[in-house]
Design a protein around this motif. Sequence first.
Motif, PDB file in Angstrom:
ATOM      1  N   ASN A  63      10.585 -12.139  54.860  1.00  0.00           N
ATOM      2  CA  ASN A  63      11.449 -13.090  54.177  1.00  0.00           C
ATOM      3  C   ASN A  63      12.545 -12.337  53.427  1.00  0.00           C
ATOM      4  O   ASN A  63      12.290 -11.709  52.409  1.00  0.00           O
TER       5      ASN A  63
ATOM      6  N   GLU B  38      14.701 -13.377  51.503  1.00  0.00           N
ATOM      7  CA  GLU B  38      14.861 -13.881  50.137  1.00  0.00           C
ATOM      8  C   GLU B  38      14.135 -12.992  49.128  1.00  0.00           C
ATOM      9  O   GLU B  38      14.590 -12.844  47.998  1.00  0.00           O
TER      10      GLU B  38
ATOM     11  N   GLU C 261      16.483 -10.172  48.468  1.00  0.00           N
ATOM     12  CA  GLU C 261      17.651 -10.646  47.724  1.00  0.00           C
ATOM     13  C   GLU C 261      17.318 -10.959  46.272  1.00  0.00           C
ATOM     14  O   GLU C 261      18.171 -10.846  45.401  1.00  0.00           O
TER      15      GLU C 261
END
Length: 165
Positions: free
Chosen positions: A32, A34, A37
């Motif tokens: 993932n 994310e 990030e």
Amino acid sequence: MTTSADEGQFLNMLLKLINAKNTMEILAMDINRENYELGLPIIQKAGVAHKIDFREGPALPVLDQMLQDKHNGSFDFIFVDADKDNYINYHKRLIDLVRIGGLIGYDNTLWNGAVVAPPDAPLRKYVRYYKDFVLELNKALAADPRIEICQLPVGDGITLCRRIS
């Protein structure tokens, strides 16, 4: 997953002592993006974003691709703090990716003390579940003639493996 302050300080000094230039951290691979990030602002603030080659996807296929792309022996230091049930599978690949004389560090190898707990000890469900995987890793590392090991009670236990062949 986090690293304790004492473990972070120890690893920082260790990397300087071995003059590590090319390192890998299995958490820099994630299914993932994310998750990467989420930490990116801190990475950017530290000024090290240009040093990180994030790989999206499950770690084992990424490692297999690295081996196929001939990254063998190209890493000075590899740190593993990921899914404990795959530690053995990571080791089978990482031993070829780290250079002779290089180090692999496995985090959580004391696993909340569960590795020495009696079989009937009351343990949290996730601790009990992963206990056997961590024990299997510890036994395999101790028997691997390609490495010499040092297990330290820093953080939740870290085992350093120096590749000797």
